[in-house]
Design a protein around this motif. Structure first.
Motif, PDB file in Angstrom:
ATOM      1  N   SER A  97       0.770  -1.113   0.016  1.00 56.52           N
ATOM      2  CA  SER A  97      -0.109  -0.112   0.001  1.00 56.52           C
ATOM      3  C   SER A  97       0.904   1.380   0.035  1.00 56.52           C
ATOM      4  O   SER A  97       0.482   2.295  -0.494  1.00 56.52           O
ATOM      5  CB  SER A  97      -1.090  -0.001   1.230  1.00 56.52           C
ATOM      6  OG  SER A  97      -0.322   0.131   2.350  1.00 56.52           O
ATOM      7  N   GLU A  98       2.039   1.153   0.582  1.00 55.00           N
ATOM      8  CA  GLU A  98       2.942   2.222   0.496  1.00 55.00           C
ATOM      9  C   GLU A  98       3.868   2.341  -0.628  1.00 55.00           C
ATOM     10  O   GLU A  98       4.092   3.677  -1.134  1.00 55.00           O
ATOM     11  CB  GLU A  98       4.008   2.135   2.095  1.00 55.00           C
ATOM     12  CG  GLU A  98       4.075   3.444   2.731  1.00 55.00           C
ATOM     13  CD  GLU A  98       4.735   3.053   3.849  1.00 55.00           C
ATOM     14  OE1 GLU A  98       5.820   3.711   4.204  1.00 55.00           O
ATOM     15  OE2 GLU A  98       4.195   2.206   4.635  1.00 55.00           O
ATOM     16  N   CYS A 102      -0.868   3.154  -6.310  1.00 54.51           N
ATOM     17  CA  CYS A 102      -0.987   4.733  -6.303  1.00 54.51           C
ATOM     18  C   CYS A 102      -2.254   5.054  -5.445  1.00 54.51           C
ATOM     19  O   CYS A 102      -3.325   4.527  -5.154  1.00 54.51           O
ATOM     20  CB  CYS A 102      -1.596   4.900  -7.745  1.00 54.51           C
ATOM     21  SG  CYS A 102      -2.070   6.692  -7.893  1.00 54.51           S
ATOM     22  N   SER A 103      -2.057   6.055  -4.590  1.00 59.71           N
ATOM     23  CA  SER A 103      -2.852   6.585  -3.575  1.00 59.71           C
ATOM     24  C   SER A 103      -4.062   7.368  -4.155  1.00 59.71           C
ATOM     25  O   SER A 103      -5.059   7.820  -3.712  1.00 59.71           O
ATOM     26  CB  SER A 103      -2.109   7.421  -2.465  1.00 59.71           C
ATOM     27  OG  SER A 103      -1.404   8.428  -3.210  1.00 59.71           O
ATOM     28  N   ASN A 106      -5.555   4.082  -7.003  1.00 54.49           N
ATOM     29  CA  ASN A 106      -5.427   2.776  -6.483  1.00 54.49           C
ATOM     30  C   ASN A 106      -4.943   1.712  -7.371  1.00 54.49           C
ATOM     31  O   ASN A 106      -5.119   0.452  -7.481  1.00 54.49           O
ATOM     32  CB  ASN A 106      -6.980   2.446  -6.380  1.00 54.49           C
ATOM     33  CG  ASN A 106      -7.066   2.163  -4.599  1.00 54.49           C
ATOM     34  OD1 ASN A 106      -5.863   1.938  -4.037  1.00 54.49           O
ATOM     35  ND2 ASN A 106      -8.044   2.053  -4.254  1.00 54.49           N
ATOM     36  N   LYS A 130       3.887  10.984  -5.767  1.00 51.47           N
ATOM     37  CA  LYS A 130       4.099  11.294  -4.367  1.00 51.47           C
ATOM     38  C   LYS A 130       5.221  10.494  -3.967  1.00 51.47           C
ATOM     39  O   LYS A 130       5.813   9.733  -3.969  1.00 51.47           O
ATOM     40  CB  LYS A 130       2.888  10.416  -3.967  1.00 51.47           C
ATOM     41  CG  LYS A 130       2.553  10.169  -2.487  1.00 51.47           C
ATOM     42  CD  LYS A 130       1.647   9.159  -2.260  1.00 51.47           C
ATOM     43  CE  LYS A 130       2.259   7.796  -1.584  1.00 51.47           C
ATOM     44  NZ  LYS A 130       1.629   7.237  -0.610  1.00 51.47           N
TER      45      LYS A 130
END
Ligand SMILES: [Zn+2]
Length: 136
Positions: A97-98, A102-103, A106, A130
């Motif tokens: 997730s880190e 992609c934040s 997704n 990011k």
């Protein structure tokens, strides 16, 4: 009319977020065993490869997160302490997730880049960039 526009805007805002269709890889569970008070992992390389990440990068992250020494010897990862597979799998999920998803959108179509000593997760799908923790 103003109310109608407001309503429309509200409806737009309330649309459910796009569901993640990015789950194109199945995250393999870590496999290994204990040898004395060491933990041997035999498929970390495969997991890193599936994620499109460098094995060393993933390993360094895990060592830091698990607060254990470790190294790669002849393709196997040897951790200096006993660590349960459950705990390792949890950390790998966290890593994913880190450092993989992609934040913004997704999707897992990302790559790690570095710019002036700052590590970035760059998304190839939506272009988001990011900063992420640098693992050295
Ligand atoms: Zn994205």
């Amino acid at each position: 009319m103003e109310d109608y526009e407001k309503l429309l805007k509200k409806a737009e805002e309330e649309l459910p977020e796009k569901t993640s269709s990015g789950d194109r890889f199945v995250l393999e569970k870590v496999r290994g065993h204990l040898e004395g008070n060491k933990t041997i992992l035999i498929n970390l390389k495969k997991i890193a490869k599936d994620l499109g990440r460098d094995e060393q990068h993933l390993l360094k992250y895990l060592l830091r997160e698990l607060a254990t020494p470790g190294k790669i010897i002849r393709g196997r990862v040897i951790l200096g302490t006993k660590v349960s597979a459950t705990k390792i799998n949890k950390k790998i999920k966290k890593y994913v997730s880190e450092f993989v998803y992609c934040s913004e959108c997704n999707k897992p179509d990302t790559e790690l880049t570095e710019d002036k000593n700052i590590a970035y997760l760059k998304c190839l799908a939506c272009g988001a960039k990011k900063p992420v923790k640098s693992i050295k």
